[in-house]
Design an enzyme around this catalytic site. Structure first.
Site, PDB file in Angstrom:
ATOM      1  N   ASP A   1      27.949   5.152  11.262  1.00 58.25           N
ATOM      2  CA  ASP A   1      26.844   4.414  11.885  1.00 58.25           C
ATOM      3  C   ASP A   1      25.592   4.600  11.037  1.00 58.25           C
ATOM      4  O   ASP A   1      25.534   5.479  10.176  1.00 58.25           O
ATOM      5  CB  ASP A   1      26.578   4.900  13.311  1.00 58.25           C
ATOM      6  CG  ASP A   1      26.117   6.348  13.370  1.00 58.25           C
ATOM      7  OD1 ASP A   1      26.728   7.186  12.668  1.00 58.25           O
ATOM      8  OD2 ASP A   1      25.141   6.665  14.072  1.00 58.25           O
TER       9      ASP A   1
ATOM     10  N   GLU B   1      26.292   9.308  15.033  1.00 56.71           N
ATOM     11  CA  GLU B   1      25.622  10.515  14.532  1.00 56.71           C
ATOM     12  C   GLU B   1      24.122  10.377  14.678  1.00 56.71           C
ATOM     13  O   GLU B   1      23.416  11.333  14.925  1.00 56.71           O
ATOM     14  CB  GLU B   1      25.995  10.745  13.065  1.00 56.71           C
ATOM     15  CG  GLU B   1      25.487  12.066  12.479  1.00 56.71           C
ATOM     16  CD  GLU B   1      24.107  11.995  11.862  1.00 56.71           C
ATOM     17  OE1 GLU B   1      23.565  13.045  11.513  1.00 56.71           O
ATOM     18  OE2 GLU B   1      23.539  10.886  11.724  1.00 56.71           O
TER      19      GLU B   1
END
Lengths: 54, 342
Positions: free
Chosen positions: B64, B117
């Site tokens: 991400d 994250e």
């Protein structure tokens, strides 16, 4: 046995020491990197930097 | 596989936290075609295994990014794109390095692409109890010659207060004033604690947001705080102190990611030092004030661990995020040597 590159103090190098290992001089406390095993060669350990992220 | 094209493919798929499905699907298909045994787990993490035997090595990087797509451009040997540094560049290095040595691999390597994250490490929290590697490398930018040993901890706190409206000329503090008073106490505590300390050993507070919520009869305030904590700091005691200084307000501890600092003496670190030197680099240890998935997994896995990847951290989350192609290729070579020597 090797000599500290800073204070020339004696540093015991165990037989199983590996290249890339970080050792501390017992006399002056500086951290050193073992850059070669045969013959033993010491250099200042990698610097420690503070960084931001992630 | 063309390693640069692979990175560009990853950058072309916009994948802000919570929207990783497209990149997960792409990676599953791509890595399966390269010979990895690949699947997506229940939360969307991509798990790609290859090789067998010991040691078990995990290469974990998040797939991400923060929000804000950046058009992919190649200018002066640099690739611009969201995530080029944080952290699709480092993740792509994992895939390319393992792919190039897969035919001579005599150990197990698992590449994990984690989700969210940039939020609260949802993906890493999901997988942490499911693996127990012998070595772990986290994909985050350290520069090709940098070895990240540690990250500070992160404590998220929410302060809220709702009370009856008071006259501004009265002696009672308003809700907003009480919130500011609370923040000042936190800041004062952290400043005193941190006197004479390096940044990595200091307490670093941030007031992320403060919003007042007044109507005709009540006044309210909600503040979001974050404190970056050092290694060996008693967080539970600090939380007690925070609670005892909340005054009339309410305090919620939203999240805590523990700090981590790896030993400089492990076979993993030595392998990186040797590899960086063999590739004409001067190794540097890095201690970071931020957090990463390493905060989540290090405590549980208890194995040699570090973070590594090409790229400048100062470009994280910026509109000019870019990575040098030369550095990217060099990091692949450095990691190949490391994996082979473990």
């Amino acid at each position: 046995m090797a000599a500290c590159i800073v204070c020339e103090g004696n540093i015991d190098i165990p037989e199983d020491t590996e290249e890339g290992e970080i050792i501390e001089c017992p006399e002056c406390g500086i951290e050193l990197e073992v850059v070669s095993i045969d013959p033993i060669e010491l250099a200042p350990a990698p610097k420690e930097e503070e960084d931001w992220g992630e | 596989m063309d390693n640069v094209s692979f990175l560009k493919d990853l950058l072309n798929i916009y994948s802000p936290s919570g929207e990783e499905k497209e990149i997960s699907n792409y990676l599953c298909e791509k890595l399966n075609s390269l010979g990895f045994n690949t699947y997506c787990d229940e939360v969307g993490n991509v798990i790609a295994k290859i090789g067998s035997g010991k040691p078990d090595i995990i290469l974990l990087g998040h797939i991400d990014t923060v929000k804000g797509f950046i058009d992919i451009k190649e200018i002066d040997g640099k690739i611009y794109g969201r995530g080029s540094v944080d952290a699709k560049g480092p993740f792509a290095v994992f895939v390319c390095a393992v792919n190039e040595i897969k035919d001579i691999l005599n150990k197990s390597v698992t590449i994990i692409g984690t989700v969210q994250e940039e939020e609260r490490s949802k993906g890493a929290r999901y997988i942490v109890g499911r693996y127990s590697p012998d070595y772990a490398v986290i994909g985050e930018p350290s520069g090709t010659s940098g070895i990240t040993l540690g990250y500070k901890g992160s404590l998220e706190v929410e302060y809220s207060l709702k009370k009856e409206m008071v006259h501004h000329s009265g002696k009672d503090l308003t809700a907003a004033e009480q919130a500011i008073d609370f923040w000042n106490k936190i800041e004062h505590f952290c400043t005193n604690f941190s006197k004479g300390k390096k940044i990595f050993d200091a307490l670093i507070p941030s007031l992320i947001s403060i919003n007042s919520l007044n109507d005709d009869y009540t006044q309210g305030v909600v503040a979001e705080l974050n404190v970056r904590t050092p290694v060996d700091f008693d967080v539970e005691k600090f939380k007690d102190w925070i609670t005892s200084n909340k005054g009339e307000g309410e305090v919620k501890f939203i999240d805590f990611r523990p700090p981590v600092r790896s030993s400089k003496n492990s076979k993993l670190i030595r392998s990186f030092i040797k590899s960086i030197r063999r590739h004409d680099g001067e190794p540097v240890f890095k201690l970071k004030t931020g957090t990463s998935d390493m905060n989540v997994v290090a405590e549980k896995w208890k194995c040699p661990i570090l973070a590594y990847g090409p790229g400048e951290s100062s470009l994280d989350h910026t509109p000019n995020e870019n990575i040098s192609i030369e550095e990217y290729k060099k990091a692949i070579e450095i990691l190949k040597y490391v994996i082979r020597s473990l």
